[in-house]
Design an enzyme around this catalytic site. Structure first.
Site, PDB file in Angstrom:
ATOM      1  N   ASP A  63       0.829  -1.198   0.000  1.00 29.82           N
ATOM      2  CA  ASP A  63       0.000   0.000   0.000  1.00 29.82           C
ATOM      3  C   ASP A  63       0.864   1.248   0.000  1.00 29.82           C
ATOM      4  O   ASP A  63       2.068   1.181   0.300  1.00 29.82           O
ATOM      5  CB  ASP A  63      -0.953   0.002   1.216  1.00 29.82           C
ATOM      6  N   ASN A 123      -7.323  -2.330  14.196  1.00 25.31           N
ATOM      7  CA  ASN A 123      -8.731  -2.600  13.854  1.00 25.31           C
ATOM      8  C   ASN A 123      -8.863  -3.838  12.960  1.00 25.31           C
ATOM      9  O   ASN A 123      -9.926  -4.101  12.409  1.00 25.31           O
ATOM     10  CB  ASN A 123      -9.360  -1.375  13.172  1.00 25.31           C
ATOM     11  N   HIS A 125      -7.089  -4.398  10.154  1.00 23.81           N
ATOM     12  CA  HIS A 125      -6.806  -4.209   8.720  1.00 23.81           C
ATOM     13  C   HIS A 125      -5.495  -4.890   8.331  1.00 23.81           C
ATOM     14  O   HIS A 125      -4.591  -5.062   9.144  1.00 23.81           O
ATOM     15  CB  HIS A 125      -6.825  -2.723   8.321  1.00 23.81           C
ATOM     16  N   GLU A 130      -9.515  -1.754   5.186  1.00 21.24           N
ATOM     17  CA  GLU A 130     -10.142  -1.429   6.462  1.00 21.24           C
ATOM     18  C   GLU A 130     -11.340  -2.349   6.723  1.00 21.24           C
ATOM     19  O   GLU A 130     -11.839  -3.006   5.793  1.00 21.24           O
ATOM     20  CB  GLU A 130     -10.619   0.035   6.431  1.00 21.24           C
TER      21      GLU A 130
HETATM   22  C1  GLP Z   1      -0.368   0.476   8.583  1.00 18.62           C
HETATM   23  C2  GLP Z   1      -0.099  -0.211   7.236  1.00 18.62           C
HETATM   24  C3  GLP Z   1      -0.211  -1.688   7.353  1.00 18.62           C
HETATM   25  C4  GLP Z   1       0.530  -2.116   8.604  1.00 18.62           C
HETATM   26  C5  GLP Z   1      -0.250  -1.674   9.802  1.00 18.62           C
HETATM   27  C6  GLP Z   1       0.450  -1.927  11.115  1.00 18.62           C
HETATM   28  O1  GLP Z   1      -1.435   1.357   8.558  1.00 18.62           O
HETATM   29  N1  GLP Z   1      -0.903   0.225   6.157  1.00 18.62           N
HETATM   30  O2  GLP Z   1       0.304  -2.312   6.194  1.00 18.62           O
HETATM   31  O3  GLP Z   1       0.643  -3.510   8.641  1.00 18.62           O
HETATM   32  O4  GLP Z   1      -0.689  -0.350   9.669  1.00 18.62           O
HETATM   33  O5  GLP Z   1       1.453  -1.000  11.340  1.00 18.62           O
HETATM   34  P1  GLP Z   1       2.495  -1.096  12.527  1.00 18.62           P
HETATM   35  O6  GLP Z   1       3.426  -2.179  12.175  1.00 18.62           O
HETATM   36  O7  GLP Z   1       3.161   0.249  12.543  1.00 18.62           O
HETATM   37  O8  GLP Z   1       1.723  -1.370  13.756  1.00 18.62           O
END
Ligand code: GLP
Length: 222
Positions: A63, A123, A125, A130
């Site tokens: 993403d 959440n 995702h 989402e």
């Molecule tokens: C972000 C990314 C995800 C990631 C997630 C967790 O928003 N879009 O791909 O896996 O949130 O992030 P973190 O590893 O900083 O907790």
């Protein structure tokens, strides 16, 4: 679905680095789907230190925010700073979703990725799919939800600076990967991880779709 609980963040990072290393050594022409966020930091650091041959590897990021790709908090910058600038990968082999979503989808459709590495949002995702995302979703532009904007505001000066939209690989596309590894770090992730892996399979919890995949490993550390 079994969640493998690892001793600490170091063990999480090198366990997944082992999987990546094994894949590259077995098939030098490998295709990886890669995550951003804070969780894969240690993994990328570990991979850089191993001096693997990335010369024939293709990567596809999960993403991107809709923002200037040269911004310090863009996912393109994150990948360059943490991995791509430090390994011998060809920049043209490092792909990111862009507004030409059909083209990105086509690139992934032909040959499934050998390995997809995912983080998970609080959440539920995965990538920027989402809660409520269709299990049939493909690469597309999405609005980020309040929880995600709040969670990701720690990377920005203020919550108002967090982009409100992103381009994400879809759940259907992710599920086509031959193997999927999900990584989660921190007690604040355990509850949603357990709901996603052991609760009902529902679009309300996007990561729960992984229960339908036959080659998934889930690694967690406090
Ligand atoms: C972000 C990314 C995800 C990631 C997630 C967790 O928003 N879009 O791909 O896996 O949130 O992030 P973190 O590893 O900083 O907790």
């Amino acid at each position: 679905m079994k969640i493998k609980i690892l001793k600490d963040y170091n063990e999480l990072s090198y366990t997944v680095a082992d999987i990546v290393e094994e894949q590259i050594k077995r098939e030098p022409i490998s295709r990886f789907i890669l995550p951003t966020g804070s969780t894969p930091h240690g993994l990328y650091k570990e991979l850089v230190s191993r001096e693997l041959d990335w010369g024939a590897v293709m990567t596809y990021n999960l993403d991107v925010y809709i923002m200037n790709p040269n911004h310090s908090q863009s996912y393109q910058t994150f990948m360059k700073e943490n991995l791509f600038n430090k390994i011998n990968i060809y920049p043209t082999n490092c792909q990111f979703p862009d507004r030409n979503v059909q083209s990105y989808e086509q690139r992934l459709k032909g040959i499934p990725a050998d390995l997809c590495i995912l983080g998970i949002g609080t959440n539920g995702h995965i990538a920027f799919n989402e809660p409520g995302s269709s299990f049939d979703s493909e690469t597309r532009v999405v609005d980020l939800n309040e929880q995600t904007i709040e969670d990701n505001s720690r990377f920005f000066d203020s919550v108002d600076d967090v982009p409100k939209q992103a381009i994400t690989m879809g759940l259907k596309t992710i599920m086509k990967s031959k193997k999927i590894v999900l990584i989660a770090n921190g007690v604040h992730k355990y509850k949603i991880l357990n709901v996603a892996m052991n609760g009902g399979i529902t679009e309300k919890v996007p990561a729960s779709i992984l229960q339908k995949h036959n080659n998934v490993e889930v690694f967690y550390c406090d």
